[in-house]
Motif scaffolding. Structure first.
Motif, PDB file in Angstrom:
ATOM      1  N   ARG A  98      40.770  39.685 -27.853  1.00 18.95           N
ATOM      2  CA  ARG A  98      40.804  41.147 -27.993  1.00 18.95           C
ATOM      3  C   ARG A  98      42.166  41.692 -27.573  1.00 18.95           C
ATOM      4  NH1 ARG A  98      39.920  45.909 -25.097  1.00 18.95           N
ATOM      5  NH2 ARG A  98      38.818  47.490 -26.293  1.00 18.95           N
ATOM      6  N   GLU A  99      42.665  41.219 -26.441  1.00 17.48           N
ATOM      7  CA  GLU A  99      43.974  41.675 -25.949  1.00 17.48           C
ATOM      8  C   GLU A  99      45.064  41.410 -26.980  1.00 17.48           C
ATOM      9  OE1 GLU A  99      47.061  40.321 -22.467  1.00 17.48           O
ATOM     10  OE2 GLU A  99      44.938  40.297 -21.989  1.00 17.48           O
ATOM     11  N   ASN A 100      45.062  40.216 -27.549  1.00 14.74           N
ATOM     12  CA  ASN A 100      46.083  39.866 -28.542  1.00 14.74           C
ATOM     13  C   ASN A 100      45.888  40.627 -29.854  1.00 14.74           C
ATOM     14  OD1 ASN A 100      47.549  38.142 -26.881  1.00 14.74           O
ATOM     15  ND2 ASN A 100      46.180  36.445 -27.314  1.00 14.74           N
ATOM     16  N   THR A 101      44.647  40.912 -30.214  1.00 17.31           N
ATOM     17  CA  THR A 101      44.373  41.683 -31.424  1.00 17.31           C
ATOM     18  C   THR A 101      44.829  43.127 -31.252  1.00 17.31           C
ATOM     19  OG1 THR A 101      42.520  40.238 -31.996  1.00 17.31           O
ATOM     20  CG2 THR A 101      42.577  42.395 -33.059  1.00 17.31           C
ATOM     21  N   LEU A 102      44.618  43.682 -30.066  1.00 15.93           N
ATOM     22  CA  LEU A 102      45.062  45.053 -29.797  1.00 15.93           C
ATOM     23  C   LEU A 102      46.584  45.169 -29.862  1.00 15.93           C
ATOM     24  CD1 LEU A 102      42.684  46.042 -26.861  1.00 15.93           C
ATOM     25  CD2 LEU A 102      42.637  46.923 -29.200  1.00 15.93           C
ATOM     26  N   LYS A 103      47.289  44.117 -29.481  1.00 11.88           N
ATOM     27  CA  LYS A 103      48.756  44.113 -29.520  1.00 11.88           C
ATOM     28  C   LYS A 103      49.288  43.971 -30.945  1.00 11.88           C
ATOM     29  CE  LYS A 103      49.358  41.876 -25.041  1.00 11.88           C
ATOM     30  NZ  LYS A 103      49.761  40.617 -24.390  1.00 11.88           N
ATOM     31  N   TRP A 104      48.519  43.357 -31.829  1.00  4.29           N
ATOM     32  CA  TRP A 104      49.004  42.994 -33.159  1.00  4.29           C
ATOM     33  C   TRP A 104      49.507  44.161 -33.985  1.00  4.29           C
ATOM     34  CZ3 TRP A 104      47.428  44.125 -38.171  1.00  4.29           C
ATOM     35  CH2 TRP A 104      48.049  43.369 -39.172  1.00  4.29           C
ATOM     36  N   PRO A 105      48.790  45.283 -34.066  1.00  2.79           N
ATOM     37  CA  PRO A 105      49.244  46.325 -34.986  1.00  2.79           C
ATOM     38  C   PRO A 105      50.666  46.796 -34.732  1.00  2.79           C
ATOM     39  CG  PRO A 105      47.045  46.832 -34.242  1.00  2.79           C
ATOM     40  CD  PRO A 105      47.543  45.677 -33.420  1.00  2.79           C
ATOM     41  N   GLY A 106      51.067  46.926 -33.457  1.00  2.00           N
ATOM     42  CA  GLY A 106      52.424  47.369 -33.179  1.00  2.00           C
ATOM     43  C   GLY A 106      52.798  48.563 -34.030  1.00  2.00           C
ATOM     44  N   GLN A 107      53.685  48.345 -34.965  1.00  2.00           N
ATOM     45  CA  GLN A 107      54.129  49.437 -35.828  1.00  2.00           C
ATOM     46  C   GLN A 107      53.398  49.449 -37.166  1.00  2.00           C
ATOM     47  OE1 GLN A 107      58.383  49.325 -36.039  1.00  2.00           O
ATOM     48  NE2 GLN A 107      58.613  49.584 -33.851  1.00  2.00           N
ATOM     49  N   ARG A 108      52.408  48.583 -37.312  1.00  2.00           N
ATOM     50  CA  ARG A 108      51.613  48.588 -38.540  1.00  2.00           C
ATOM     51  C   ARG A 108      50.667  49.786 -38.509  1.00  2.00           C
ATOM     52  NH1 ARG A 108      52.062  43.528 -36.389  1.00  2.00           N
ATOM     53  NH2 ARG A 108      53.118  42.016 -37.675  1.00  2.00           N
ATOM     54  N   LEU A 109      50.057  50.092 -39.600  1.00  2.00           N
ATOM     55  CA  LEU A 109      49.262  51.309 -39.709  1.00  2.00           C
ATOM     56  C   LEU A 109      47.820  51.176 -39.246  1.00  2.00           C
ATOM     57  CD1 LEU A 109      50.522  52.512 -43.192  1.00  2.00           C
ATOM     58  CD2 LEU A 109      51.241  53.323 -40.944  1.00  2.00           C
ATOM     59  N   LEU A 110      47.206  50.011 -39.367  1.00  3.80           N
ATOM     60  CA  LEU A 110      45.785  49.865 -39.133  1.00  3.80           C
ATOM     61  C   LEU A 110      45.476  49.314 -37.744  1.00  3.80           C
ATOM     62  CD1 LEU A 110      44.790  48.392 -42.599  1.00  3.80           C
ATOM     63  CD2 LEU A 110      44.680  50.766 -41.850  1.00  3.80           C
ATOM     64  N   LYS A 111      44.877  50.141 -36.912  1.00  3.07           N
ATOM     65  CA  LYS A 111      44.493  49.741 -35.576  1.00  3.07           C
ATOM     66  C   LYS A 111      43.132  49.047 -35.633  1.00  3.07           C
ATOM     67  CE  LYS A 111      44.490  51.661 -30.974  1.00  3.07           C
ATOM     68  NZ  LYS A 111      44.570  52.863 -30.168  1.00  3.07           N
ATOM     69  N   GLN A 112      42.931  48.060 -34.740  1.00  2.00           N
ATOM     70  CA  GLN A 112      41.694  47.287 -34.727  1.00  2.00           C
ATOM     71  C   GLN A 112      41.291  47.019 -33.281  1.00  2.00           C
ATOM     72  OE1 GLN A 112      42.009  43.681 -36.997  1.00  2.00           O
ATOM     73  NE2 GLN A 112      40.082  42.857 -36.219  1.00  2.00           N
ATOM     74  N   ASN A 113      40.065  47.350 -32.919  1.00  4.66           N
ATOM     75  CA  ASN A 113      39.538  47.166 -31.560  1.00  4.66           C
ATOM     76  C   ASN A 113      38.294  46.286 -31.597  1.00  4.66           C
ATOM     77  OD1 ASN A 113      41.069  49.234 -29.785  1.00  4.66           O
ATOM     78  ND2 ASN A 113      40.565  50.340 -31.657  1.00  4.66           N
ATOM     79  N   PRO A 114      38.403  45.006 -31.291  1.00  2.00           N
ATOM     80  CA  PRO A 114      37.222  44.144 -31.254  1.00  2.00           C
ATOM     81  C   PRO A 114      36.197  44.636 -30.224  1.00  2.00           C
ATOM     82  CG  PRO A 114      39.207  42.837 -31.347  1.00  2.00           C
ATOM     83  CD  PRO A 114      39.639  44.254 -31.094  1.00  2.00           C
ATOM     84  N   VAL A 115      34.936  44.334 -30.490  1.00  2.00           N
ATOM     85  CA  VAL A 115      33.817  44.827 -29.690  1.00  2.00           C
ATOM     86  C   VAL A 115      32.968  43.645 -29.222  1.00  2.00           C
ATOM     87  CG1 VAL A 115      31.692  46.192 -29.807  1.00  2.00           C
ATOM     88  CG2 VAL A 115      33.735  46.961 -31.032  1.00  2.00           C
ATOM     89  N   ILE A 116      32.449  43.745 -27.992  1.00  2.00           N
ATOM     90  CA  ILE A 116      31.502  42.747 -27.496  1.00  2.00           C
ATOM     91  C   ILE A 116      30.266  43.475 -26.978  1.00  2.00           C
ATOM     92  CG2 ILE A 116      32.517  42.683 -25.186  1.00  2.00           C
ATOM     93  CD1 ILE A 116      31.867  39.648 -25.149  1.00  2.00           C
ATOM     94  N   VAL A 117      29.096  42.942 -27.323  1.00  2.00           N
ATOM     95  CA  VAL A 117      27.824  43.415 -26.780  1.00  2.00           C
ATOM     96  C   VAL A 117      27.162  42.182 -26.189  1.00  2.00           C
ATOM     97  CG1 VAL A 117      25.588  44.479 -27.258  1.00  2.00           C
ATOM     98  CG2 VAL A 117      27.619  45.203 -28.550  1.00  2.00           C
ATOM     99  N   ASP A 118      27.029  42.176 -24.873  1.00  2.00           N
ATOM    100  CA  ASP A 118      26.546  40.991 -24.164  1.00  2.00           C
ATOM    101  C   ASP A 118      25.198  41.286 -23.515  1.00  2.00           C
ATOM    102  OD1 ASP A 118      26.147  38.713 -22.694  1.00  2.00           O
ATOM    103  OD2 ASP A 118      28.051  38.815 -21.623  1.00  2.00           O
ATOM    104  N   ARG A 119      24.171  40.650 -24.033  1.00  2.00           N
ATOM    105  CA  ARG A 119      22.831  40.792 -23.448  1.00  2.00           C
ATOM    106  C   ARG A 119      22.329  39.429 -22.966  1.00  2.00           C
ATOM    107  NH1 ARG A 119      21.135  45.121 -27.613  1.00  2.00           N
ATOM    108  NH2 ARG A 119      22.105  46.933 -26.631  1.00  2.00           N
TER     109      ARG A 119
END
Length: 128
Positions: free
Chosen positions: A99-120
């Motif tokens: 998730r941390e690395n995915t959040l860093k990826w967009p940088g100056q690109r247009l599409l932001k992406q935030n992975p999600v976890i649901v832990d039960r």
């Protein structure tokens, strides 16, 4: 859920059917790498963990070389890295690194992406 290569209604699984198939399974990890995959968070029952590549209203970005998505690339690398460090892998730890690395990826690109976890699961989900 409609796969990218769907040939119409006969080739997809409804959210209801998927929920019915999965609802009583314990010790289950569900990993969905698709646009708007965070919308599947209500699918998770006790004893299950869901990892989604993006929030409900977001795309799931692909790497420009076309081999896999940004999130899958980061999750695979996190699992490999964790495997080199220990043989007792926590899926949650791998998710947070990816998730941390995915959040860093967009940088100056247009599409932001935030992975999600649901832990039960009530604890760490181990990969052996």
């Amino acid at each position: 859920m409609v796969p990218q290569n769907s040939r119409g209604p006969s080739s997809y699984i409804s959210e209801y059917d998927l929920e019915m198939y999965l609802k009583d399974i314990k010790n289950l990890a569900i990993i969905i790498d698709a646009c708007h995959s965070g919308g599947m968070k209500d699918l998770v029952s006790d004893g299950q963990i869901l990892i989604a590549s993006s929030k409900n209203e977001e795309p799931s970005n692909e790497l420009w070389n076309g081999q896999m998505s940004v999130f899958t690339y980061n999750l695979v690398n996190a699992i490999r890295s964790e495997r080199m460090r220990t043989h007792d892998l926590s899926l949650q730890n791998c998710f947070y690194r990816a998730r941390e690395n995915t959040l860093k990826w967009p940088g100056q690109r247009l599409l932001k992406q935030n992975p999600v976890i649901v832990d039960r699961t009530g604890g760490n989900f181990r990969i052996t």
